[in-house]
Design a protein around this motif. Structure first.
Motif, PDB file in Angstrom:
ATOM      1  N   HIS A   8       0.814  -1.221   0.000  1.00 41.47           N
ATOM      2  CA  HIS A   8       0.000   0.000   0.000  1.00 41.47           C
ATOM      3  C   HIS A   8       0.847   1.269   0.000  1.00 41.47           C
ATOM      4  O   HIS A   8       0.306   2.368   0.081  1.00 41.47           O
ATOM      5  CB  HIS A   8      -0.940   0.001   1.208  1.00 41.47           C
ATOM      6  CG  HIS A   8      -1.890  -1.147   1.190  1.00 41.47           C
ATOM      7  ND1 HIS A   8      -2.986  -1.194   0.372  1.00 41.47           N
ATOM      8  CD2 HIS A   8      -1.883  -2.321   1.864  1.00 41.47           C
ATOM      9  CE1 HIS A   8      -3.625  -2.337   0.546  1.00 41.47           C
ATOM     10  NE2 HIS A   8      -2.970  -3.036   1.455  1.00 41.47           N
ATOM     11  N   ASP A   9       2.149   1.114  -0.071  1.00 38.54           N
ATOM     12  CA  ASP A   9       3.045   2.270  -0.033  1.00 38.54           C
ATOM     13  C   ASP A   9       3.195   2.898  -1.415  1.00 38.54           C
ATOM     14  O   ASP A   9       3.005   2.241  -2.442  1.00 38.54           O
ATOM     15  CB  ASP A   9       4.440   1.864   0.455  1.00 38.54           C
ATOM     16  CG  ASP A   9       4.437   1.480   1.923  1.00 38.54           C
ATOM     17  OD1 ASP A   9       3.513   1.876   2.644  1.00 38.54           O
ATOM     18  OD2 ASP A   9       5.377   0.768   2.334  1.00 38.54           O
ATOM     19  N   ARG A  34      -5.474   9.937   1.284  1.00 42.99           N
ATOM     20  CA  ARG A  34      -5.933   8.591   0.931  1.00 42.99           C
ATOM     21  C   ARG A  34      -5.959   7.680   2.145  1.00 42.99           C
ATOM     22  O   ARG A  34      -6.839   6.839   2.299  1.00 42.99           O
ATOM     23  CB  ARG A  34      -5.013   7.989  -0.144  1.00 42.99           C
ATOM     24  CG  ARG A  34      -5.424   6.597  -0.590  1.00 42.99           C
ATOM     25  CD  ARG A  34      -4.365   5.911  -1.386  1.00 42.99           C
ATOM     26  NE  ARG A  34      -3.319   5.429  -0.476  1.00 42.99           N
ATOM     27  CZ  ARG A  34      -2.195   4.865  -0.850  1.00 42.99           C
ATOM     28  NH1 ARG A  34      -1.939   4.720  -2.122  1.00 42.99           N
ATOM     29  NH2 ARG A  34      -1.299   4.462   0.032  1.00 42.99           N
ATOM     30  N   GLU A  35      -4.995   7.895   3.045  1.00 41.35           N
ATOM     31  CA  GLU A  35      -4.906   7.068   4.248  1.00 41.35           C
ATOM     32  C   GLU A  35      -5.836   7.549   5.352  1.00 41.35           C
ATOM     33  O   GLU A  35      -5.880   6.968   6.425  1.00 41.35           O
ATOM     34  CB  GLU A  35      -3.467   7.016   4.753  1.00 41.35           C
ATOM     35  CG  GLU A  35      -2.533   6.310   3.793  1.00 41.35           C
ATOM     36  CD  GLU A  35      -2.971   4.878   3.496  1.00 41.35           C
ATOM     37  OE1 GLU A  35      -3.449   4.191   4.422  1.00 41.35           O
ATOM     38  OE2 GLU A  35      -2.851   4.461   2.327  1.00 41.35           O
ATOM     39  N   GLY A  70       3.147   5.763   3.265  1.00 48.61           N
ATOM     40  CA  GLY A  70       2.031   4.838   3.382  1.00 48.61           C
ATOM     41  C   GLY A  70       1.655   4.555   4.809  1.00 48.61           C
ATOM     42  O   GLY A  70       2.177   5.179   5.737  1.00 48.61           O
ATOM     43  N   PRO A  71       0.748   3.609   4.970  1.00 46.12           N
ATOM     44  CA  PRO A  71       0.310   3.266   6.310  1.00 46.12           C
ATOM     45  C   PRO A  71       1.436   2.599   7.088  1.00 46.12           C
ATOM     46  O   PRO A  71       2.320   1.968   6.509  1.00 46.12           O
ATOM     47  CB  PRO A  71      -0.852   2.298   6.072  1.00 46.12           C
ATOM     48  CG  PRO A  71      -0.570   1.703   4.735  1.00 46.12           C
ATOM     49  CD  PRO A  71       0.131   2.773   3.946  1.00 46.12           C
ATOM     50  N   PHE A  79       0.354   6.902   9.797  1.00 43.90           N
ATOM     51  CA  PHE A  79       0.829   7.223   8.458  1.00 43.90           C
ATOM     52  C   PHE A  79       2.325   7.480   8.584  1.00 43.90           C
ATOM     53  O   PHE A  79       2.757   8.226   9.468  1.00 43.90           O
ATOM     54  CB  PHE A  79       0.121   8.468   7.911  1.00 43.90           C
ATOM     55  CG  PHE A  79       0.630   8.904   6.574  1.00 43.90           C
ATOM     56  CD1 PHE A  79       0.390   8.153   5.443  1.00 43.90           C
ATOM     57  CD2 PHE A  79       1.350  10.081   6.446  1.00 43.90           C
ATOM     58  CE1 PHE A  79       0.867   8.555   4.206  1.00 43.90           C
ATOM     59  CE2 PHE A  79       1.822  10.495   5.217  1.00 43.90           C
ATOM     60  CZ  PHE A  79       1.576   9.732   4.094  1.00 43.90           C
TER      61      PHE A  79
END
Length: 133
Positions: A8-9, A34-35, A70-71, A79
Motif C-alpha cells: 500500500h506504499d 488517501r490514508e 504509506g500506512p 501514516f
C-alpha cells in the motif's frame, strides 16, 4: 538507496531540483488524504515532507532523495513517511533525541513539532503521524 515498500506504499524518487520539493509535498499530501488523515494533519505532513526532502537534498551527494509513503503497521492507525537521502546525524542514531543532522537543528525542531514521532537512522528520516484524535 533502496527502500523497502509495502503493497500500500507509494515510492517517490526525486532529483535535487527545488521544483521537486513541491512535487514531493503534493504527493505526500495526496497519500496522507488517501490514508484518512484529517486535513490539519495533512497540512503537517505536507510541511514536514517539504522540510525533510529539502534537508536530504542538501546532504545527499547526488542530491537524489527517495520517499516511501504509506500506512504504518496494519491496525496501528499511523501514516509513515520514510525519507532516504544524504542525512548524516552529528551524533549516534537519534530517536526523538536531541542531536540532529549537522547544524540544522531548526529543521529537526520543525519536524518534531509537526510529526508525532521522528526517527533518524543513518541517512534515513522516518516521520510518523497518528490518525487517532
Amino acid at each position: 538507496m533502496s527502500a523497502v515498500a509495502g503493497a500500500h506504499d507509494v515510492v517517490l524518487r526525486v532529483g535535487g531540483s527545488p521544483e521537486n520539493v513541491r512535487t514531493a509535498r503534493l504527493v505526500a499530501a495526496a497519500v496522507a488524504r488517501r490514508e484518512g488523515l484529517p486535513e490539519d494533519r495533512v497540512d503537517e505532513v505536507r510541511i514536514a515532507v517539504g522540510e525533510a526532502v529539502t534537508w536530504a537534498m542538501h546532504a545527499a551527494a547526488d542530491h537524489v532523495v527517495e520517499l516511501v509513503l504509506g500506512p504504518g503497521e496494519i491496525g496501528s492507525g499511523t501514516f509513515v513517511v520514510r525519507v532516504e537521502g544524504g542525512l548524516s546525524p552529528a551524533g549516534p542514531d537519534d530517536e526523538d533525541g536531541v542531536t540532529g543532522p549537522g547544524s540544522d537543528g531548526l529543521a529537526l525542531a520543525l519536524l518534531r513539532g509537526l510529526a508525532d514521532r521522528v526517527v533518524i537512522t543513518g541517512d534515513t528520516t522516518v516521520l510518523t503521524w497518528s490518525d487517532a484524535p
